[in-house]
Design a protein around this motif. Structure first.
Motif, PDB file in Angstrom:
ATOM      1  N   GLY A  26       0.819  -1.207   0.000  1.00  0.00           N
ATOM      2  CA  GLY A  26       0.000   0.000   0.000  1.00  0.00           C
ATOM      3  C   GLY A  26       0.850   1.253   0.000  1.00  0.00           C
ATOM      4  N   VAL A  27       1.899   1.252   0.814  1.00  0.00           N
ATOM      5  CA  VAL A  27       2.821   2.393   0.869  1.00  0.00           C
ATOM      6  C   VAL A  27       3.513   2.586  -0.480  1.00  0.00           C
ATOM      7  N   ALA A  28       4.014   1.484  -1.049  1.00  0.00           N
ATOM      8  CA  ALA A  28       4.761   1.563  -2.308  1.00  0.00           C
ATOM      9  C   ALA A  28       3.894   2.042  -3.461  1.00  0.00           C
ATOM     10  N   LEU A  29       2.622   1.711  -3.435  1.00  0.00           N
ATOM     11  CA  LEU A  29       1.710   2.160  -4.483  1.00  0.00           C
ATOM     12  C   LEU A  29       1.302   3.617  -4.279  1.00  0.00           C
ATOM     13  N   ALA A  30       0.965   3.960  -3.046  1.00  0.00           N
ATOM     14  CA  ALA A  30       0.388   5.279  -2.775  1.00  0.00           C
ATOM     15  C   ALA A  30       1.401   6.410  -2.878  1.00  0.00           C
ATOM     16  N   TRP A  31       2.630   6.173  -2.459  1.00  0.00           N
ATOM     17  CA  TRP A  31       3.608   7.265  -2.414  1.00  0.00           C
ATOM     18  C   TRP A  31       3.820   7.914  -3.791  1.00  0.00           C
ATOM     19  N   PRO A  32       4.190   7.152  -4.826  1.00  0.00           N
ATOM     20  CA  PRO A  32       4.392   7.794  -6.133  1.00  0.00           C
ATOM     21  C   PRO A  32       3.108   8.348  -6.733  1.00  0.00           C
ATOM     22  N   LEU A  33       1.979   7.694  -6.473  1.00  0.00           N
ATOM     23  CA  LEU A  33       0.712   8.188  -7.008  1.00  0.00           C
ATOM     24  C   LEU A  33       0.348   9.540  -6.400  1.00  0.00           C
ATOM     25  N   MET A  34       0.603   9.700  -5.104  1.00  0.00           N
ATOM     26  CA  MET A  34       0.321  10.979  -4.461  1.00  0.00           C
ATOM     27  C   MET A  34       1.227  12.077  -5.002  1.00  0.00           C
ATOM     28  N   LEU A  35       2.497  11.756  -5.220  1.00  0.00           N
ATOM     29  CA  LEU A  35       3.413  12.758  -5.769  1.00  0.00           C
ATOM     30  C   LEU A  35       3.033  13.112  -7.204  1.00  0.00           C
ATOM     31  N   LEU A  36       2.566  12.112  -7.949  1.00  0.00           N
ATOM     32  CA  LEU A  36       2.111  12.363  -9.309  1.00  0.00           C
ATOM     33  C   LEU A  36       0.887  13.281  -9.322  1.00  0.00           C
ATOM     34  N   ALA A  37       0.053  13.139  -8.306  1.00  0.00           N
ATOM     35  CA  ALA A  37      -1.162  13.953  -8.228  1.00  0.00           C
ATOM     36  C   ALA A  37      -0.857  15.437  -8.071  1.00  0.00           C
ATOM     37  N   ASP A  38       0.342  15.782  -7.587  1.00  0.00           N
ATOM     38  CA  ASP A  38       0.712  17.188  -7.429  1.00  0.00           C
ATOM     39  C   ASP A  38       0.606  17.948  -8.744  1.00  0.00           C
ATOM     40  N   ARG A  39       0.760  17.231  -9.856  1.00  0.00           N
ATOM     41  CA  ARG A  39       0.704  17.887 -11.162  1.00  0.00           C
ATOM     42  C   ARG A  39      -0.694  18.436 -11.463  1.00  0.00           C
ATOM     43  N   ALA A  40      -1.679  17.964 -10.723  1.00  0.00           N
ATOM     44  CA  ALA A  40      -3.052  18.414 -10.956  1.00  0.00           C
ATOM     45  C   ALA A  40      -3.400  19.666 -10.163  1.00  0.00           C
ATOM     46  N   ALA A  41      -2.443  20.238  -9.440  1.00  0.00           N
ATOM     47  CA  ALA A  41      -2.713  21.427  -8.622  1.00  0.00           C
ATOM     48  C   ALA A  41      -3.346  22.570  -9.424  1.00  0.00           C
ATOM     49  N   PRO A  42      -2.913  22.821 -10.674  1.00  0.00           N
ATOM     50  CA  PRO A  42      -3.555  23.900 -11.437  1.00  0.00           C
ATOM     51  C   PRO A  42      -5.055  23.687 -11.637  1.00  0.00           C
ATOM     52  N   LEU A  43      -5.484  22.439 -11.668  1.00  0.00           N
ATOM     53  CA  LEU A  43      -6.915  22.163 -11.834  1.00  0.00           C
ATOM     54  C   LEU A  43      -7.712  22.663 -10.645  1.00  0.00           C
ATOM     55  N   VAL A  44      -7.095  22.608  -9.458  1.00  0.00           N
ATOM     56  CA  VAL A  44      -7.767  23.118  -8.267  1.00  0.00           C
ATOM     57  C   VAL A  44      -7.970  24.621  -8.396  1.00  0.00           C
ATOM     58  N   GLY A  45      -6.938  25.301  -8.920  1.00  0.00           N
ATOM     59  CA  GLY A  45      -7.054  26.738  -9.126  1.00  0.00           C
ATOM     60  C   GLY A  45      -8.175  27.084 -10.086  1.00  0.00           C
ATOM     61  N   ARG A  46      -8.317  26.290 -11.134  1.00  0.00           N
ATOM     62  CA  ARG A  46      -9.393  26.539 -12.093  1.00  0.00           C
ATOM     63  C   ARG A  46     -10.757  26.262 -11.475  1.00  0.00           C
ATOM     64  N   ALA A  47     -10.806  25.199 -10.659  1.00  0.00           N
ATOM     65  CA  ALA A  47     -12.081  24.864 -10.004  1.00  0.00           C
ATOM     66  C   ALA A  47     -12.526  25.976  -9.064  1.00  0.00           C
TER      67      ALA A  47
END
Length: 201
Positions: free
Chosen positions: A168-189
């Motif tokens: 669970g740790v090995a899967l979640a860690w990189p996925l969470m860091l990858l999600a950082d790229r979606a930060a601009p979408l929050v600004g648009r929302a």
């Protein structure tokens, strides 16, 4: 379809029988509390994620995108785990070793390795840690307790839950860091009718 048909009893079957032996000699009320936690404790991670989201509303885009990503990452981790679990096809220890357990033994075809509960707990702990450190510490303790409870009630070998947490740790860690790229979408929302969901300002 049966996959690798892994035999877990040779790995730590003796540790499993020792733990379930302790559980048999533990007072019933204690075992009831542990069983309830084991069956329903994953809800705590959902509550912690809601708190993380609420607090992120006043903490900026970076925190908000991680709070929103946390439940998605946990679901993805669970799906991957289900696929791995079906491929390995390890029988439950209570089916193989025929020990008396706190909780009824799952039926045939309900595979054991890795533990779904442990994978979800491990992924949730990491996701929460990256979204909100204080909540992440609570989640980390809860994840360990969840994993231990699965062995205590007799539905998993120790290696099922240890690997489950690590997976669970090995899967979640990189996925969470990858999600950082979606930060601009929050600004648009924040410029739409979704604004109350992503910001408190």
């Amino acid at each position: 379809m049966t996959g690798l048909a892994f035999g877990g009893a040779s790995v730590d079957g003796s540790a499993y029988t020792w733990i379930t032996g302790l559980a048999r000699h533990t007072p019933h009320p204690v075992n009831t509390v542990i069983a309830v936690w084991s069956d329903y404790g994953l809800a705590l991670f959902g509550v912690l994620m809601l708190i993380a989201w609420w607090r992120a509303r006043s903490a900026g885009e970076a925190r908000m995108v991680r709070a929103l990503a946390a439940p998605v990452v946990v679901v993805v981790s669970y799906v991957v785990d289900v696929l791995v679990k079906s491929a390995v096809a390890e029988r439950r220890p209570c089916q193989t070793l025929h020990t008396v357990t706190v909780e009824a033994c799952p039926g045939a075809g309900d595979w054991s390795f890795p533990s779904n509960h442990a994978v979800i707990a491990g992924a949730a702990a990491v996701a929460l840690w990256l979204a909100h450190h204080r909540l992440g510490r609570i989640a980390a303790v809860a994840a360990v307790l969840m994993a231990a409870s699965r062995v205590w009630i007799g539905v998993h070998y120790p290696h099922d839950v240890v690997v489950g947490l690590a997976f669970g740790v090995a899967l979640a860690w990189p996925l969470m860091l990858l999600a950082d790229r979606a930060a601009p979408l929050v600004g648009r929302a924040a410029d739409t009718r979704l604004r109350p969901l992503v910001t408190a300002s």
